[in-house]
Scaffold this motif. Structure first.
Motif, PDB file in Angstrom:
ATOM      1  N   ALA A 141      -2.194   7.034   3.924  1.00 14.06           N
ATOM      2  CA  ALA A 141      -3.003   6.082   3.159  1.00 14.06           C
ATOM      3  C   ALA A 141      -4.198   5.607   3.976  1.00 14.06           C
ATOM      4  CB  ALA A 141      -2.144   4.891   2.734  1.00 14.06           C
ATOM      5  N   SER A 193      -5.831   1.403  -3.721  1.00 12.49           N
ATOM      6  CA  SER A 193      -4.469   1.942  -3.843  1.00 12.49           C
ATOM      7  C   SER A 193      -3.974   1.874  -5.289  1.00 12.49           C
ATOM      8  CB  SER A 193      -3.502   1.168  -2.934  1.00 12.49           C
ATOM      9  OG  SER A 193      -3.833   1.332  -1.574  1.00 12.49           O
ATOM     10  N   VAL A 248       0.835  -1.200   0.000  1.00 14.72           N
ATOM     11  CA  VAL A 248       0.000   0.000   0.000  1.00 14.72           C
ATOM     12  C   VAL A 248       0.875   1.258   0.000  1.00 14.72           C
ATOM     13  CG1 VAL A 248      -1.682   1.340   1.349  1.00 14.72           C
ATOM     14  CG2 VAL A 248      -1.976  -1.136   1.083  1.00 14.72           C
ATOM     15  N   ARG A 257       1.215   4.061  -3.048  1.00 17.00           N
ATOM     16  CA  ARG A 257       0.946   5.477  -2.796  1.00 17.00           C
ATOM     17  C   ARG A 257       2.124   6.338  -3.263  1.00 17.00           C
ATOM     18  NH1 ARG A 257      -2.754   8.252   0.153  1.00 17.00           N
ATOM     19  NH2 ARG A 257      -2.151  10.342   0.867  1.00 17.00           N
TER      20      ARG A 257
END
Length: 451
Positions: free
Chosen positions: A406, A131, A90, A94
């Protein structure tokens, strides 16, 4: 959820072993189920173009690329083993998207052999999809793998023939910027190449990085997938294991022949950052480096002596190896050629300690959290500090602050204190694991003979 997100480096995809079939089902060419992320598209200058026809009638895409991660051994009954690596994917996604990357991001997921579930939890799939990560489920093993066996599953990226280049990163690697240019340097638009007065790409179709203890880092490399390539690498594994089964004394790995090549000296030797002087003296003629019996040895053999088409990055120097009359030949060397291309939109400009063995690109474009030095395994920093990720002075803090951002954007709760200290398959890739696998193979072949 026992979830090994394999870090490098880290080898063997489970193979067909002689007359005894071990896990052969796992590696069928059509064994990957895909869940697409909502993100679609490439930058205008990275447009995928029409596929080429190959001699066997298959089509090969052009300029269609992907960053690829691997999560193996996932099990919803034990969530601790996988969370840190899941979070890492993740975080990486990002960073890449914030840096402007338009290349696909893929995570290959293998469920633990005894897991009651066939896929990740819906919330975990949501985190990945939102994501911008595509999820590809792999077939699972029918018994517990060793770490050695599990790490070689990374070569299933060769099955991703919908892409013309894939850049594999272990699940404890994070980028600091967009690295889309590495794809473009390997597979440029023909007209753009001509406009620059170049006759060949800056990088070959495969790319590996030399590291401190290996001539090919198994945690960060680029390969060209194509129909049939995965079957070829499985045949190499099977051949090596057959030869190893004939060794009656000592380790089951022949350091003279290795995966199938005897070093001749001269340019035909290997090097790491710790063995540069030995290379100059022509002494590196044995398959004797970290994990030479596993993924890092197989990777080196595949790109240099089987495909014979690779750019090997050794700090500021890049060697380009090509095929001439069936042999791997050093075509030429470049110096600091990749430094002409920026690490695009660095998201961690204040992070100086990036854990790299060389200050040259692309070493400084990412961080590999090897061994126990992972942000999610260090108790002292598991509380997120206030502040912007871009202002973080350390890679660990940058990781945590990016994860915090995130979690806020994607509305998920970070689960502190639930991450295991190891993976479902451990984290040691030893020659003893290879020896045990060969002994098992011999026993099964003997069992078939007596039937």
């Amino acid at each position: 959820r026992k979830c090994v997100l394999l870090w490098v480096l880290s080898a063997v995809a489970i193979v067909v072993l002689g007359n005894a079939v071990i896990h052969s089902k796992i590696f069928s060419q059509a064994s990957i189920e895909t869940i697409d992320a909502p993100f679609v598209g490439l930058r205008n200058d990275h447009i995928a173009v029409a596929a080429d026809n190959t001699p066997n009638g298959n089509t090969q895409p052009r300029r269609k690329w992907a960053y690829v991660y691997l999560m193996a051994g996932c099990d919803s009954t034990n969530p601790g083993n996988h969370l840190g690596m899941l979070y890492n994917v993740v975080v990486a996604a990002r960073v890449l998207r914030n840096a402007g990357s338009k290349v696909d991001i893929v995570v290959m997921v293998e469920m633990f052999h005894s897991a009651p579930n066939d896929r990740l939890l819906p919330e975990e799939e949501r985190m990945l999809r939102e994501s911008g990560v595509k999820i590809k489920y792999m077939e699972r093993s029918n018994e517990k793998m060793t770490f050695h066996e599990a790490t070689l599953r990374k070569f299933e990226i060769l099955k991703l023939t919908e892409y013309s280049r894939v850049l594999y990163m272990d699940a404890d690697v994070i980028p600091f910027c967009s690295m889309d240019d590495l794809f473009d340097l390997s597979e440029p638009d023909p007209q753009a190449l001509a406009d620059q007065g170049l006759t060949q790409p800056v990088l070959r179709e495969n790319m590996v990085l030399t590291w401190t203890s290996s001539p090919a880092n198994g945690g960060f490399f680029m390969l060209r997938p194509a129909p049939g390539f995965y079957d070829e690498i499985q045949a190499i594994i099977e051949r090596q294991e057959k030869e190893a089964s004939l060794i009656t004394k000592g380790p089951k790995f022949n350091q003279t022949r290795g995966w199938g090549h005897v070093f001749e000296g001269g340019d035909d030797v290997w090097t790491t950052f710790r063995h540069i002087e030995d290379r100059k003296k022509g002494l590196n003629k044995k398959w004797a480096w970290h994990c030479e019996h596993g993924d890092q040895g197989l990777l080196y053999y595949w790109v240099k002596y089987h495909r014979r088409d690779v750019s090997i990055i050794i700090g500021p120097t890049t060697e380009h190896w090509v095929d001439r009359d069936g042999s791997a030949v050093l075509d030429h060397r470049d110096s600091l050629v990749l430094d002409k291309y920026a690490c695009v939109n660095d998201q961690a400009p204040l992070v100086k300690d990036r854990g790299f063995p060389s200050p040259a690109l692309p070493y400084t474009s990412f961080r590999h959290f090897t061994g126990p030095n992972k942000p999610w395994l260090r108790a002292k920093i598991t509380q997120i500090e206030k502040g912007e990720a871009a202002q973080a002075a350390g890679a660990d803090i940058f990781w945590w602050q990016t994860l915090r951002d995130a979690s806020l954007d994607l509305n998920f709760t970070i689960q502190f204190g639930t991450v295991a200290q190891t993976t479902a398959y451990g984290r040691s890739n030893s020659k003893e694991q290879l020896d045990a696998k060969i002994r098992k193979r011999v026993q099964q072949m003997e069992g078939n003979t007596t039937r």
